[in-house]
Design an enzyme around this catalytic site. Structure first.
Site, short mmCIF file in Angstrom:
data_model
loop_
_atom_site.label_atom_id
_atom_site.label_comp_id
_atom_site.label_asym_id
_atom_site.label_seq_id
_atom_site.Cartn_x
_atom_site.Cartn_y
_atom_site.Cartn_z
CG HIS A 69 -2.23 1.27 -5.75
ND1 HIS A 69 -1.36 0.22 -5.52
CD2 HIS A 69 -3.03 1.33 -4.64
CE1 HIS A 69 -1.61 -0.30 -4.33
NE2 HIS A 69 -2.62 0.36 -3.78
CD GLU A 72 0.48 1.17 -8.48
OE1 GLU A 72 0.85 1.34 -7.30
OE2 GLU A 72 -0.05 0.10 -8.87
CG HIS A 204 -0.70 -3.30 -8.19
ND1 HIS A 204 -0.97 -2.45 -7.15
CD2 HIS A 204 -1.66 -4.26 -8.13
CE1 HIS A 204 -2.04 -2.86 -6.50
NE2 HIS A 204 -2.48 -3.96 -7.07
CD GLU A 278 3.86 -3.85 -7.90
OE1 GLU A 278 4.16 -2.78 -8.45
OE2 GLU A 278 3.06 -3.95 -6.97
N1 LIG Z 1 1.89 -1.31 -6.49
S1 LIG Z 1 2.56 -1.23 -5.07
O1 LIG Z 1 1.65 -0.53 -4.17
O2 LIG Z 1 3.84 -0.63 -5.20
N2 LIG Z 1 2.75 -2.72 -4.49
C1 LIG Z 1 1.60 -3.47 -4.08
C2 LIG Z 1 1.98 -4.93 -3.79
C3 LIG Z 1 0.73 -5.78 -3.67
C4 LIG Z 1 0.96 -7.10 -2.97
O3 LIG Z 1 1.98 -7.23 -2.27
O4 LIG Z 1 0.09 -7.95 -3.11
C5 LIG Z 1 0.99 -2.87 -2.81
O5 LIG Z 1 1.77 -2.51 -1.91
O6 LIG Z 1 -0.25 -2.77 -2.74
ZN LIG Z 2 -0.05 -0.66 -6.74
#
Ligand SMILES: NS(=O)(=O)N[C@@H](CCC(=O)O)C(=O)O
Ligand SMILES: [Zn+2]
Ligand SMILES: [Ca+2]
Ligand SMILES: [Ca+2]
Length: 320
Positions: A69, A72, A204, A278
């Protein structure tokens, strides 16, 4: 090697320079490879860290990816810090020397280079708040790479079919070149019918969490794809890692339902024990002065995870 701590975010070019300088300083244990190309043709750069690095030895393998992302930003710094820990510590720190001698670690600090460059090169400071890649789609631009992996793709309301959405899943699984590059790399590590990569981490930000599969379902166990033991391995290691950085350990879906994520595929399709971090820092762009303090929080977690590469099932007192 990066003896200085990061005092500003690496551009894509600076990341490549950092990798080149680390490899030049530690040619016995670090080598650079290009896993493939992004949509706009940028190299997706990887580093292999191991003793006898030019030889594919019969040692447990580990894959760490970061910055899937674009906004990030701290995640690429965490990856480069890990690279620095492993190379600068080699030969002086016995724990790190053993980890590098006993494993083959693959690290890709910026797996979404087009998005990273787009996010960083903008007159809106500190960044454009861009998340996705830069691939055009029927109605807008950008696929959310973390919804495009080829396991239960689009199955469960954990992604969007709207091209303008931040969680647009793409036109099909692996329709994003960057996802195909990552998956092809992992598939290439099946040697003699056996997947050599034993642990996977996708870094992330920004929620201070240690996550594990599955995201597509609320169920902790799934007959045939997540046994009670396999769930226990993930939960036990996840909790152990979270205890070192103060993050909250939970299953992906405890956060929200997601489908087509990296770790659902690395576990669901390749059966690699998988985690998502995260990171912290408050928002996507912690001030550069906060980088070192934030990346230091998860140093131990990364080394602890590396230590499990030879036998993740050790976490629950089993062989495998
Ligand atoms: N980094 S983020 O986008 O806030 N959270 C990730 C969580 C990834 C996951 O749940 O595996 C996402 O939604 O892709
Ligand atoms: Zn992410
Ligand atoms: Ca080796
Ligand atoms: Ca190997």
């Amino acid at each position: 090697g990066p003896l200085k701590s990061a005092t500003s975010y690496h551009t894509y070019a600076e990341m490549r320079q950092e990798v080149d300088s680390v490899v030049a300083a530690h040619p016995q244990i670090a080598s650079k490879f290009v896993a493939g190309k992004s949509y706009e043709g940028r190299d997706i750069v990887g580093v292999k860290i191991s003793d006898n690095v030019a030889t594919d030895e019969n040692e447990p393998e580990m894959l760490v990816i970061a910055n899937i992302h674009a906004r990030e930003r701290l995640t690429a710094e965490q990856a480069l810090d890990y690279l620095g820990q492993l190379t600068n510590g080699y030969g002086t720190n016995s724990r790190i020397t053993n980890l590098v001698n006993e494993n083959e670690i693959y690290l890709m600090p910026m797996v979404n280079p087009d998005g990273q460059v787009y996010d960083m090169t903008s007159d809106t400071q500190p960044g454009r708040m861009w998340r996705k890649n830069r691939q055009p789609n029927p109605t807008s631009v950008g696929t959310d790479l973390n919804r495009n992996f080829n396991y239960k793709w689009g199955c469960c309301g954990g992604s969007s079919s709207n091209g303008a959405s931040e969680t647009y899943r793409g036109t099909s699984a692996e329709s994003a070149p960057e996802v195909k590059v990552i998956e092809n790399f992992v598939r290439s590590r099946v040697v003699g019918g056996k997947q050599q990569i034993k642990v996977f981490l996708d870094i992330h930000s920004v929620a201070e969490l240690v996550l594990w599969p599955f995201g597509y379902t609320m169920s902790d166990t799934v007959p045939g794809s997540m046994s009670a033991d396999e769930e226990a391995v993930h939960r036990t290691i996840g909790r152990e890692l979270a205890a070192t950085n103060g993050f909250t350990p939970e299953q992906d879906s405890d956060l929200y339902i997601t489908d087509g994520t990296s770790d659902d595929w690395t576990w669901g399709d390749q059966h690699i024990v998988s985690f998502t971090f995260e990171l912290g820092g408050g928002d996507f762009y912690p001030p550069p002065s906060a980088i070192d303090g934030q990346v230091q929080r998860s140093r131990e977690a990364l080394l602890r995870l590396t230590d499990y590469a030879d036998c993740p099932y050790r976490a629950i007192g089993k062989e495998s």
